[in-house]
Structures are given as C-alpha cells and as structure tokens.
Scaffold this active site. Sequence first.
Site, PDB file in Angstrom:
ATOM      1  N   LYS A 269      66.318  25.767 -71.061  1.00  0.00           N
ATOM      2  CA  LYS A 269      66.992  24.798 -70.193  1.00  0.00           C
ATOM      3  C   LYS A 269      66.043  24.283 -69.115  1.00  0.00           C
ATOM      4  O   LYS A 269      66.172  23.139 -68.668  1.00  0.00           O
ATOM      5  CB  LYS A 269      68.261  25.375 -69.585  1.00  0.00           C
ATOM      6  CG  LYS A 269      68.108  26.463 -68.556  1.00  0.00           C
ATOM      7  CD  LYS A 269      69.471  26.981 -68.111  1.00  0.00           C
ATOM      8  CE  LYS A 269      69.354  28.077 -67.055  1.00  0.00           C
ATOM      9  NZ  LYS A 269      68.941  27.574 -65.747  1.00  0.00           N
ATOM     10  N   SER A 270      65.064  25.100 -68.717  1.00  0.00           N
ATOM     11  CA  SER A 270      64.090  24.654 -67.712  1.00  0.00           C
ATOM     12  C   SER A 270      63.276  23.476 -68.251  1.00  0.00           C
ATOM     13  O   SER A 270      63.110  22.451 -67.581  1.00  0.00           O
ATOM     14  CB  SER A 270      63.155  25.797 -67.337  1.00  0.00           C
ATOM     15  OG  SER A 270      63.857  26.858 -66.755  1.00  0.00           O
TER      16      SER A 270
ATOM     17  N   ARG B 265      63.865  19.133 -67.337  1.00  0.00           N
ATOM     18  CA  ARG B 265      62.766  18.268 -66.901  1.00  0.00           C
ATOM     19  C   ARG B 265      62.605  17.082 -67.854  1.00  0.00           C
ATOM     20  O   ARG B 265      62.430  15.928 -67.414  1.00  0.00           O
ATOM     21  CB  ARG B 265      61.473  19.084 -66.819  1.00  0.00           C
ATOM     22  CG  ARG B 265      61.437  20.030 -65.632  1.00  0.00           C
ATOM     23  CD  ARG B 265      60.428  21.159 -65.809  1.00  0.00           C
ATOM     24  NE  ARG B 265      60.259  21.960 -64.588  1.00  0.00           N
ATOM     25  CZ  ARG B 265      61.127  22.873 -64.172  1.00  0.00           C
ATOM     26  NH1 ARG B 265      62.215  23.126 -64.877  1.00  0.00           N
ATOM     27  NH2 ARG B 265      60.904  23.553 -63.044  1.00  0.00           N
TER      28      ARG B 265
ATOM     29  N   ARG C 276      74.310  27.319 -51.637  1.00  0.00           N
ATOM     30  CA  ARG C 276      72.883  27.422 -51.937  1.00  0.00           C
ATOM     31  C   ARG C 276      72.129  26.322 -51.190  1.00  0.00           C
ATOM     32  O   ARG C 276      72.494  25.142 -51.266  1.00  0.00           O
ATOM     33  CB  ARG C 276      72.635  27.330 -53.443  1.00  0.00           C
ATOM     34  CG  ARG C 276      73.293  28.476 -54.200  1.00  0.00           C
ATOM     35  CD  ARG C 276      73.114  28.372 -55.691  1.00  0.00           C
ATOM     36  NE  ARG C 276      71.718  28.552 -56.093  1.00  0.00           N
ATOM     37  CZ  ARG C 276      71.313  28.510 -57.367  1.00  0.00           C
ATOM     38  NH1 ARG C 276      72.188  28.295 -58.344  1.00  0.00           N
ATOM     39  NH2 ARG C 276      70.038  28.688 -57.660  1.00  0.00           N
TER      40      ARG C 276
ATOM     41  N   SER D  25      61.984  27.288 -53.136  1.00  0.00           N
ATOM     42  CA  SER D  25      62.299  27.124 -54.557  1.00  0.00           C
ATOM     43  C   SER D  25      61.393  26.074 -55.180  1.00  0.00           C
ATOM     44  O   SER D  25      61.243  24.962 -54.658  1.00  0.00           O
ATOM     45  CB  SER D  25      63.761  26.699 -54.725  1.00  0.00           C
ATOM     46  OG  SER D  25      64.013  26.335 -56.066  1.00  0.00           O
ATOM     47  N   SER D  26      60.793  26.416 -56.314  1.00  0.00           N
ATOM     48  CA  SER D  26      59.934  25.452 -57.015  1.00  0.00           C
ATOM     49  C   SER D  26      60.728  24.238 -57.496  1.00  0.00           C
ATOM     50  O   SER D  26      60.142  23.193 -57.786  1.00  0.00           O
ATOM     51  CB  SER D  26      59.264  26.137 -58.212  1.00  0.00           C
ATOM     52  OG  SER D  26      60.231  26.545 -59.162  1.00  0.00           O
TER      53      SER D  26
ATOM     54  N   SER E  21      56.612  30.782 -57.786  1.00  0.00           N
ATOM     55  CA  SER E  21      57.031  30.196 -59.070  1.00  0.00           C
ATOM     56  C   SER E  21      56.096  29.078 -59.529  1.00  0.00           C
ATOM     57  O   SER E  21      56.546  28.057 -60.062  1.00  0.00           O
ATOM     58  CB  SER E  21      58.474  29.677 -58.981  1.00  0.00           C
ATOM     59  OG  SER E  21      59.360  30.722 -58.700  1.00  0.00           O
TER      60      SER E  21
ATOM     61  N   ASP F 240      63.290  35.160 -62.758  1.00  0.00           N
ATOM     62  CA  ASP F 240      64.439  35.305 -63.663  1.00  0.00           C
ATOM     63  C   ASP F 240      64.302  36.501 -64.609  1.00  0.00           C
ATOM     64  O   ASP F 240      65.254  36.845 -65.308  1.00  0.00           O
ATOM     65  CB  ASP F 240      64.658  34.030 -64.475  1.00  0.00           C
ATOM     66  CG  ASP F 240      65.277  32.912 -63.643  1.00  0.00           C
ATOM     67  OD1 ASP F 240      65.808  33.223 -62.555  1.00  0.00           O
ATOM     68  OD2 ASP F 240      65.239  31.749 -64.067  1.00  0.00           O
TER      69      ASP F 240
ATOM     70  N   GLY G 272      71.937  24.944 -60.376  1.00  0.00           N
ATOM     71  CA  GLY G 272      71.036  24.654 -59.266  1.00  0.00           C
ATOM     72  C   GLY G 272      69.967  23.637 -59.617  1.00  0.00           C
ATOM     73  O   GLY G 272      69.666  22.727 -58.844  1.00  0.00           O
TER      74      GLY G 272
END
Length: 413
Positions: free
Chosen positions: A23-24, A28, A99, A146-147, A174, A291, A71
């Site tokens: 999903k990352s 993108r 968050r 957070s990256s 990260s 993670d 997020g």
Amino acid sequence: MKSIVVYPPKQPVKAEIKLVASKSECNRALIINALTGFQCELYNVSEARDSQTMMRLLDSKDEVADVIDAGTTMRFLTAYYSVTNQTKIMTGTPRMCERPIGILVDALRILGADIEYQKEEGYPPLKLNGFNYSGEHKLVMRGDVSSQYISALLMIAPELPSGLTIQLEGEVGSRPYIEMTLNQMAYFGIDYKADWQANTITVPPLKYQPKPYAVESDWSGASYWYSIVALSENAEVELLGLKQNSLQGDSAIVKIMRHLGVESEFTDRGVLLTKIPAAASIGWDFTDCPDLAQTVAVCCAVKDIRLSMTGIESLKIKETDRVFALQQELKKLGAELTEIEKDHLYEVSRISNFQPLELPSIHTYDDHRMAMAFAPAGMVAPIRIEEPGVVVKSYPGYWKDLSKVTVWEEKEI
C-alpha cells in the site's frame, strides 16, 4: 465482539503465499498518476483499504474527503488537493483526528495553501480553500517527523512553478520511505537531487511522464510470514512477488529475521523462507522500518530472545499508541516491553515465574498490525485475536492465507 482463535499447526508449515500489493508503493503511484491526469496504467493495485480509499477519493467530486483511518491517504491527499487548487474538507475517524498534521499544514501554507483547522489546532479535520502560489521554493523541516509529510511535499514539488528544495534538520527518520518516493518520482520522469550529507532534496519544476507501473508485493505483510516460520517447529514458505532490491524499507525484515531463525533465499518468483538456528539476543534500530517493530517484538517474546529496540518513538502516533499497546498485550504472553531510556531505548524480555494463560486474548486497539503481529504466536500455543476484521486496512486476505498453514476459528466473546 468477534474474535479469532488461532491453534498450533498439526503438520509442518509449507505454503506458497501470494502477498497483497504494497500500500505504501501503491499510494504513491496513485498520487503521481493523478498528477499526470490519470494517464498511467497501474498494475497489481493494492487491495488494502487504505489504497482503495485513496482511489475512491481521487475519483470523487464530493466536498468532504473521509479518509477513515488512513494516515498516508490523509497526508498525501491534503498536499495533492492543495496544489491542484481544490476545495475540500479532510476528515477521518476519531483516532485519525487525533493524529498530528500541523507540520504538513504549516509547510503547505508557506507554499500558498489556504488551510483552516475545523476543530483543534494542528489536527484534522481540515478545510482546504484553494492554492495561490507564494513564490517560496525552499522549506526547512525537522527530519525526525513522519516521512509521510516529506513524501507528500516531494510528490507535489514538480507542480510548483519554481520546484522545491527541502532542508531536513537533525536525524532523518524512515529514510527508506523518502527514497521510495524519490525513486518512484524518478521512474515517472522527475530528475531530483538528494544530498544526504547535507540532508537537502531538490526537485525541479517538471511534468510527470505517464508510464505503466507494477506495484511490488508488500514487505510489511511478508513480515508476519517470517514470524510464522520463526515460531513454527518445521516450516518452509515461499512468498511470491517480492524483489531482493526492493524500494520498501520493510525489506529489512530479511536481515532482522536471520537473527530470529529464518533464512531467505530469493527465487525468480519471490523469496523462500526456511528455518535456521536463532540468536539468544538482538538489538535493532527501527527508525527506518517502524512498522516491523510489533512483529519482531512478539516473535522475540515468544521465542525468549532478548530484544533491544530503538527508533520506535513514531509508534506512539500511529493507528494507536503502539508502544502502550505492546506493553499491555505482551504481558499476556509472559513478556514485557520496558522503557530503558525515555523515548529512546526499549527492551523486550520474559517475565520470570509467569504462569501461562490458558487462552490469552489480545486486544487489537483498532490496529491492523496488532492483530497480524500477535496471530503468529498461535504457532506455539492457542491465542485469541479480538476484532480480527481490522486487517482489512492493509492485508484483507490475511486470515484466508493463514488458513493454508494452520487452523483458526471465529468465535464471539
């Protein structure tokens, strides 16, 4: 309340698993595709709810964009909607609205975004009122945030008339996720410059070039299978669709799990996992792969491998406070997560004189990774996972895949 009880396998663990797409990587690619005017052909799009939510919202004309608990989707879309001059209300679940997003909003405001907080300063929901480019083309940001903030800004940078330079201050967390973003941008035609000595990234004003793109399988999802192999008496699992030279930071699981008793052999289809002797202790910095922390902590707790952890500070602002959640739930397995140095060094170790629970029941805190990280403990002794449906966020087929190697049953509590 629904739960799933996982039982130890009665035969050697042997399986081929076609993992869900990353999903990352997918999220993108979805943003970049949108910035090309949706001209790319994307293959192996992730079934994870986060990615499906991203696709739904990119296709929607509604004023309200509800990201649920995603997020990455919240942060990436806030930047995308801003630079494309769209009027939106960004919201999500109650936890999503706890968050922080202030660092990203501040940066977007400097560039020319008109963004209002609907409730608490620094947190969603947000009201996006369009974009009027300020002419600013340099941002200074903390590197240990957070990256996702940094990636969100990098992906929209080519759309800015003067491009963008981001100066990162302090330690960069990260970093593999930032490099994943830059590598995907480069694939689509963006000629960036990254100086990791000076911690500066410069992206010129360019247009993304539409190209076909195949999303790799998910290394985060692979980590649970590494844990299953590590905790099984006899196991051989082939994970399909993974690459040895991956863009994903969570491919670090290969090196970590070698200490925990799992060898990786890359094949033309993916990676074959087999058992090897495990170490008595391990120390690992999770700054670049946070993670993986839950998976590794649970595996070490069950195998009685002493684990020293650093780089897990960001876990406190994930789907839940994952440090607190681990501290509560590891106790049920006879282990404890102790803070050795405040907000820096943690240690997982066995509790002496612990009396095993007949059926430990793991609370998942509405966090997909809590469910998937603790389920492999069922390879050793029965374990109950509460609210198992949370896995839909990143790995919808997790329980179906798990049924290929052992027995589990759904029960009401």
